[in-house]
Write an enzyme that holds these catalytic residues in place. Sequence first.
Site, PDB file in Angstrom:
ATOM      1  N   ASP A 197      41.055  -3.654  53.529  1.00  0.00           N
ATOM      2  CA  ASP A 197      41.008  -2.199  53.419  1.00  0.00           C
ATOM      3  C   ASP A 197      40.624  -1.965  51.961  1.00  0.00           C
ATOM      4  O   ASP A 197      41.437  -2.178  51.065  1.00  0.00           O
ATOM      5  CB  ASP A 197      42.376  -1.581  53.718  1.00  0.00           C
ATOM      6  N   HIS A 198      39.384  -1.582  51.733  1.00  0.00           N
ATOM      7  CA  HIS A 198      38.911  -1.623  50.339  1.00  0.00           C
ATOM      8  C   HIS A 198      39.663  -0.645  49.432  1.00  0.00           C
ATOM      9  O   HIS A 198      39.655  -0.796  48.217  1.00  0.00           O
ATOM     10  CB  HIS A 198      37.390  -1.460  50.244  1.00  0.00           C
ATOM     11  N   LYS A 202      41.441  -0.840  45.163  1.00  0.00           N
ATOM     12  CA  LYS A 202      41.213   0.091  44.044  1.00  0.00           C
ATOM     13  C   LYS A 202      42.394   0.017  43.080  1.00  0.00           C
ATOM     14  O   LYS A 202      43.555   0.122  43.493  1.00  0.00           O
ATOM     15  CB  LYS A 202      41.036   1.529  44.561  1.00  0.00           C
ATOM     16  N   HIS A 260      42.434   3.863  55.271  1.00  0.00           N
ATOM     17  CA  HIS A 260      42.615   4.100  53.841  1.00  0.00           C
ATOM     18  C   HIS A 260      43.736   5.099  53.529  1.00  0.00           C
ATOM     19  O   HIS A 260      44.567   4.887  52.655  1.00  0.00           O
ATOM     20  CB  HIS A 260      41.323   4.627  53.212  1.00  0.00           C
TER      21      HIS A 260
HETATM   22  C1  BG6 Z   1      34.480   3.681  54.229  1.00  0.00           C
HETATM   23  C2  BG6 Z   1      34.085   4.685  55.257  1.00  0.00           C
HETATM   24  O1  BG6 Z   1      35.506   2.856  54.704  1.00  0.00           O
HETATM   25  O2  BG6 Z   1      34.920   4.362  53.043  1.00  0.00           O
HETATM   26  C3  BG6 Z   1      32.984   5.607  54.730  1.00  0.00           C
HETATM   27  O3  BG6 Z   1      33.623   4.015  56.419  1.00  0.00           O
HETATM   28  C4  BG6 Z   1      33.413   6.237  53.430  1.00  0.00           C
HETATM   29  O4  BG6 Z   1      32.658   6.621  55.672  1.00  0.00           O
HETATM   30  C5  BG6 Z   1      33.921   5.179  52.455  1.00  0.00           C
HETATM   31  O5  BG6 Z   1      32.290   6.912  52.888  1.00  0.00           O
HETATM   32  C6  BG6 Z   1      34.531   5.841  51.231  1.00  0.00           C
HETATM   33  O6  BG6 Z   1      34.822   4.872  50.276  1.00  0.00           O
HETATM   34  P1  BG6 Z   1      34.931   5.251  48.719  1.00  0.00           P
HETATM   35  O7  BG6 Z   1      35.384   3.990  48.081  1.00  0.00           O
HETATM   36  O8  BG6 Z   1      33.552   5.694  48.309  1.00  0.00           O
HETATM   37  O9  BG6 Z   1      35.906   6.369  48.634  1.00  0.00           O
END
Ligand code: BG6
Length: 521
Positions: A197-198, A202, A260
């Site tokens: 979960d990126h 952060k 997220h």
């Molecule tokens: C992704 C979603 O997981 O996260 C995208 O699939 C979204 O739709 C993105 O734009 C947002 O990531 P960040 O890091 O730019 O907030």
Amino acid sequence: MANQEEKKQSQPRNQKTKNLMLVIFGASGDLTARKLMPAIFNLYKEDHLPENLVVLGASRSDYSDEQFRNHVVNNSEFLKDDLDKQDKKFIKDFADKIFYEDIGDSYDTDYKGLHKRIMDLNKEHGTENNFIFYLSTPPSLYETISKHLHDLKLTSENDGFKRIVVEKPFGYSLKTAQELNAGLQKYFKEKQIYRIDHYLGKETVQNLLVTRFSNAIFEPLWNRNYIHHIEITNAETVGVEKRGGYYDKSGALRDMFQSHLLQIVSIIAMEPPINNTAEEIRNEKVKALKSLRIMNDEKTLYNNTMRGQYMTSTINGKKVQGYRQEEGVNPESRTETYAAIKFFVDNWRWKDTPFYVRTAKRMPTKVTEVVIHFKTPPHAVFGGSDLNKDNKLVIRIQPDEGILIKFGVKVPGQGFKVERANMDFYYASLTDNKIMDAYERLLLDVMQGDATLYARADEVEAAWAFVDPILNYWENNDRVNTYGYSAGTWGPRNSDDLIEDSYGWRNPGPHLTDESGFCII
Ligand code: BG6
């Protein structure tokens, strides 16, 4: 590059990262060039990679090693600026660690060729049977790929570690997430599985833990006695871009909220862990997610959820198309690009404290922030209370990362007129430390076997258990409105109705200290 060499000598190699091979399935896709390779290259520059590293791309495209290196490194638009600043030999040494294996027309195929390649590279490059399999493929392939790896004995940890990393979306519903978990767990032990979960990668999301649990000044107030409500906003200015086909089947609730945003909620709501190990932190997060009050009846779902969809508009003089006109989107789609949910956390700490969380595309600014709204003082010594002047703690996840406290000060002059002042901290002021990008951090963690910032099976399932009834209600009920909002605005006109007591959403600006109510004309 002399500087690079000097740096290498001054910083000892990170001993925690063992020699290893990273096998990326679906490597010809966008993610490898856009996110993974820049992250690995940064780890290389910072000397975090082990002495012996092999990155083996595996997918259905027909590349040679050289062509793949050109695609993801030498000619990559995502690395171009960085490469321009580096020495040729330094780049070549990096590219030489990268290989490619065409696995044929399907992932459900004979993996003998791949197996041989892995074993040959392992021997030639001394990666000591330590393998990480990164699945950048549709989730429907997770089980198939795992099975093949298992059949070839590539999942056994007898002679080295074996880890598997899977990308989002992790399921489409509770049932599909359970199936994915069961499919992976047939072949890998839970401790070998890393669900990305990126947002957890952060720096500012991790700092939520540190803000809460390394200070004695916040935690005593962090509960229903002092907090009036919690507000989380995730806004993006972009629309669905080229991903209309995927997004139309997903929607904001699945795309952002289930993963997220509920991860952020779990960190805000969790109890203090007894230490900082992956298991203890994740145990507390799961407990928090399991405490979310599940909304089952229609009245509750109607009163506490809202969805919307962006419509054509003109932003800064430029015409922007509506969601239904985007490529890959059904022209009659009711998929939400805006989702706002009010909910409660049923435990001792949070009983009856509302949480408001919204996420949307095509908003006035890109921002993710958590706002802790404290209760107004119990007795108004200096005159009438003003709801908009409550003490707030604003934790800015991105951009202009930082923390802002709003508190009352006396306006100079006669009498006791009170104004809100800002006390602000910016991450950018910590200039000594390079902030790792999310993928960089997460890749380094999996290389070192640290799963703290990866989602565990029960975490993912608890998040789906909360989201499922909302999705079912939205999808199977014709009476649920999808409110239109003009692209570039803060969502449907009635969006503030979700928040009682006339608080409304704090519509933040691009900067941490911007007052609420930001708009573009
Ligand atoms: C992704 C979603 O997981 O996260 C995208 O699939 C979204 O739709 C993105 O734009 C947002 O990531 P960040 O890091 O730019 O907030």
